[in-house]
Motif scaffolding. Structure first.
Motif, PDB file in Angstrom:
ATOM      1  N   VAL A  42       0.851  -1.193   0.000  1.00 58.51           N
ATOM      2  CA  VAL A  42       0.000   0.000   0.000  1.00 58.51           C
ATOM      3  C   VAL A  42       0.881   1.235   0.000  1.00 58.51           C
ATOM      4  CG1 VAL A  42      -1.713   1.333   1.293  1.00 58.51           C
ATOM      5  CG2 VAL A  42      -1.852  -1.166   1.257  1.00 58.51           C
ATOM      6  N   SER A  43       0.570   2.201  -0.871  1.00 57.62           N
ATOM      7  CA  SER A  43       1.240   3.498  -0.869  1.00 57.62           C
ATOM      8  C   SER A  43       0.554   4.402   0.141  1.00 57.62           C
ATOM      9  CB  SER A  43       1.164   4.134  -2.259  1.00 57.62           C
ATOM     10  OG  SER A  43       1.556   5.487  -2.206  1.00 57.62           O
ATOM     11  N   THR A  52      -3.676  -0.438  -4.612  1.00 62.49           N
ATOM     12  CA  THR A  52      -2.956  -1.421  -3.818  1.00 62.49           C
ATOM     13  C   THR A  52      -2.603  -2.626  -4.681  1.00 62.49           C
ATOM     14  OG1 THR A  52      -4.990  -2.493  -3.129  1.00 62.49           O
ATOM     15  CG2 THR A  52      -4.184  -0.707  -1.747  1.00 62.49           C
ATOM     16  N   LEU A  53      -1.629  -3.409  -4.202  1.00 55.39           N
ATOM     17  CA  LEU A  53      -1.257  -4.658  -4.865  1.00 55.39           C
ATOM     18  C   LEU A  53      -1.350  -5.755  -3.821  1.00 55.39           C
ATOM     19  CD1 LEU A  53      -0.177  -6.126  -7.358  1.00 55.39           C
ATOM     20  CD2 LEU A  53       2.138  -5.636  -6.550  1.00 55.39           C
ATOM     21  N   ALA A  54      -2.294  -6.670  -3.974  1.00 57.23           N
ATOM     22  CA  ALA A  54      -2.528  -7.714  -2.989  1.00 57.23           C
ATOM     23  C   ALA A  54      -2.336  -9.089  -3.608  1.00 57.23           C
ATOM     24  CB  ALA A  54      -3.955  -7.607  -2.418  1.00 57.23           C
ATOM     25  N   VAL A  63      -9.354  -5.267  -3.426  1.00 55.90           N
ATOM     26  CA  VAL A  63     -10.347  -4.554  -4.233  1.00 55.90           C
ATOM     27  C   VAL A  63     -11.244  -3.701  -3.336  1.00 55.90           C
ATOM     28  CG1 VAL A  63     -12.371  -4.836  -5.702  1.00 55.90           C
ATOM     29  CG2 VAL A  63     -10.331  -6.229  -6.109  1.00 55.90           C
ATOM     30  N   ASP A  64     -11.695  -4.289  -2.227  1.00 51.25           N
ATOM     31  CA  ASP A  64     -12.565  -3.556  -1.309  1.00 51.25           C
ATOM     32  C   ASP A  64     -11.826  -2.373  -0.681  1.00 51.25           C
ATOM     33  OD1 ASP A  64     -14.874  -2.975   0.045  1.00 51.25           O
ATOM     34  OD2 ASP A  64     -14.563  -4.442   1.640  1.00 51.25           O
ATOM     35  N   TYR A  65     -10.557  -2.573  -0.374  1.00 50.87           N
ATOM     36  CA  TYR A  65      -9.761  -1.515   0.243  1.00 50.87           C
ATOM     37  C   TYR A  65      -9.589  -0.334  -0.719  1.00 50.87           C
ATOM     38  CZ  TYR A  65      -5.862   0.648   2.811  1.00 50.87           C
ATOM     39  OH  TYR A  65      -5.055   1.526   3.500  1.00 50.87           O
ATOM     40  N   GLY A  66      -9.313  -0.652  -2.004  1.00 50.89           N
ATOM     41  CA  GLY A  66      -9.089   0.411  -2.981  1.00 50.89           C
ATOM     42  C   GLY A  66     -10.378   0.950  -3.565  1.00 50.89           C
ATOM     43  N   ALA A  67     -11.044   0.115  -4.377  1.00 48.02           N
ATOM     44  CA  ALA A  67     -12.263   0.559  -5.055  1.00 48.02           C
ATOM     45  C   ALA A  67     -13.393   0.841  -4.078  1.00 48.02           C
ATOM     46  CB  ALA A  67     -12.697  -0.503  -6.075  1.00 48.02           C
ATOM     47  N   LEU A 135       5.660   3.728   1.720  1.00 54.73           N
ATOM     48  CA  LEU A 135       4.838   2.606   1.304  1.00 54.73           C
ATOM     49  C   LEU A 135       4.972   1.540   2.381  1.00 54.73           C
ATOM     50  CD1 LEU A 135       6.823   3.441  -1.401  1.00 54.73           C
ATOM     51  CD2 LEU A 135       5.026   2.129  -2.511  1.00 54.73           C
ATOM     52  N   SER A 136       3.996   0.682   2.483  1.00 55.39           N
ATOM     53  CA  SER A 136       4.097  -0.407   3.449  1.00 55.39           C
ATOM     54  C   SER A 136       3.860  -1.744   2.772  1.00 55.39           C
ATOM     55  CB  SER A 136       3.101  -0.218   4.591  1.00 55.39           C
ATOM     56  OG  SER A 136       1.767  -0.207   4.116  1.00 55.39           O
ATOM     57  N   PHE A 137       4.644  -2.722   3.201  1.00 56.21           N
ATOM     58  CA  PHE A 137       4.445  -4.108   2.797  1.00 56.21           C
ATOM     59  C   PHE A 137       3.871  -4.807   4.020  1.00 56.21           C
ATOM     60  CE2 PHE A 137       6.529  -8.400   3.010  1.00 56.21           C
ATOM     61  CZ  PHE A 137       5.631  -9.026   2.160  1.00 56.21           C
ATOM     62  N   SER A 138       2.610  -5.242   3.926  1.00 58.89           N
ATOM     63  CA  SER A 138       1.891  -5.731   5.100  1.00 58.89           C
ATOM     64  C   SER A 138       1.468  -7.178   4.928  1.00 58.89           C
ATOM     65  CB  SER A 138       0.642  -4.877   5.353  1.00 58.89           C
ATOM     66  OG  SER A 138       0.986  -3.511   5.459  1.00 58.89           O
TER      67      SER A 138
END
Length: 375
Positions: A42-43, A52-54, A63-67, A135-138
């Motif tokens: 996440v940026s 985001t890239l999940a 998808v829910d987090y972004g869109a 950015l975070s890698f979670s």
């Protein structure tokens, strides 16, 4: 840490930087190593946070987090900022800044985290080398698991910097590829091709257009100095190459009209210096920059660039190129051979063209391209 090979995981991330389709597998592999349900990047730049890239396992969460707009209500990011925890190089777990009671009453946790059955989160914070945004890698746990173990946090801190770096490389490589496609398209419209020579005059790169134009004029072999195909032109072409190499005063003769083996119209060869160091250095050589050869058929029939007009109508660059050629009478098989793609790819692009232009058959496309060419 048995069974944990960080080099394999890190290599997978850098491979994904060059081939974005590999990101899903790389992120799932990281999730397995970290005991997480999935992983996500996440940026923290407000202009990019929704992108985001999940990993595939939590694709619905991404998808829910972004869109779905939940990125605007992420309590973890807000508290991390307020408490000064979002520092590059930091590794965080929920226990560092979120109390269990707050989780039970906070809307973000109640309506987003609980709905997706997510538990504790462990994250590495990195900085974007271009704009310094974090950015975070979670790695979110499944709700049925407890806190992260110490060795799992250590693993995330080890691979995290490489994940962030590879993620940013993905964007940079994508930008470079788009620029290269734009340059290639422009050169094709000019009926031109490029050959890049290193400081010793050896071929390092040949564009597809240059390969076609050079046939019968110049022998181009990777790692070798170009040679004139017509023997009577050899001495003149060799002198031209000698004049344009970096250790000579620039310019002497920077344009050459080269005759074809067996006769035919001439090929224009123009030399452009590559400023700075050698783009393909040889250890210990200490050479200057290389040279770009611009190849052009000056007597080729002029054509109007139709592709930009087609792109204005909603076609992608690839679809515009296919539409222009098919509309000029080329068969899909011939177009596929010219662009070095499968015929099924061309037919798929052609189907998209028909849909976007509201036409049904190739004859209609030919009429449309003819009228467009007359504008």
């Amino acid at each position: 840490m048995s069974g944990f090979d960080p080099l394999v995981l890190i290599d997978a991330c850098y491979a994904a930087a060059l081939d974005p389709e590999k990101w899903s597998g790389a992120l799932d592999g990281l999730a397995d190593a970290l005991g997480a349900r999935g992983t996500v990047i996440v940026s923290h730049d407000p202009a990019r946070t929704a992108q985001t890239l999940a990993s595939e396992r939590i694709a619905d969460v991404g998808v829910d987090y972004g869109a779905g707009g939940w990125w605007q209500h992420d309590t973890r990011i807000r508290l991390g900022r307020e408490r000064g925890l979002l520092r590059p190089g930091a590794v965080m777990v929920d226990e560092m800044y979120i109390e269990p009671d707050r989780k039970r009453t906070d809307p973000f946790f109640q309506h987003f985290i609980d709905r997706h059955r997510l538990g504790n989160l462990c994250a590495y914070v990195g900085a974007d080398p271009m704009d310094r945004h974090t950015l975070s890698f979670s790695a979110p746990r499944d709700v049925r698991k407890g806190p992260f173990e110490g060795f799992e946090v250590e693993r995330l801190g080890l691979v995290g910097p490489h994940v962030i770096r590879a993620f940013r490389l993905t964007a940079l490589v994508g930008d470079m590829r788009r620029e290269a496609e734009g340059l290639t398209s422009a050169l094709e419209r000019m009926r031109a091709g490029i050959v890049i020579l290193d400081a010793r005059g050896r071929v390092r790169l040949v564009s597809p257009a240059a390969e076609r134009l050079a046939a019968g004029y110049i022998a181009l072999r990777g790692g070798a100095v170009p040679e004139a195909a017509e023997p009577v032109e050899s001495a003149r072409f060799d002198r031209f190459l000698a004049d344009i190499l970096p250790d000579r005063a620039w310019p002497r003769q920077d344009i050459l009209l080269l005759r074809r083996r067996g006769g035919g119209r001439p090929l224009s060869v123009e030399a452009l210096p590559l400023r700075g160091g050698d783009p393909f250095p040889v250890a210990g050589a200490g050479l200057g920059g290389g040279v770009v050869l611009l190849l052009r058929d000056l007597l080729a029939p002029a054509t109007r660039p139709i592709e930009p007009l087609l792109e204005q109508l909603g076609l992608t660059r690839a679809e515009a190129r296919v539409a222009a050629l098919v509309g000029q009478g080329f068969a899909p098989r011939e177009v596929a051979e010219q662009f070095a793609v499968s015929e099924s790819t061309v037919r798929s692009q052609l189907k998209a063209v028909y849909g976007k232009l509201a036409i049904r058959r190739q004859s209609e496309l030919a009429v449309f391209i003819t009228r467009l060419d007359s504008l």
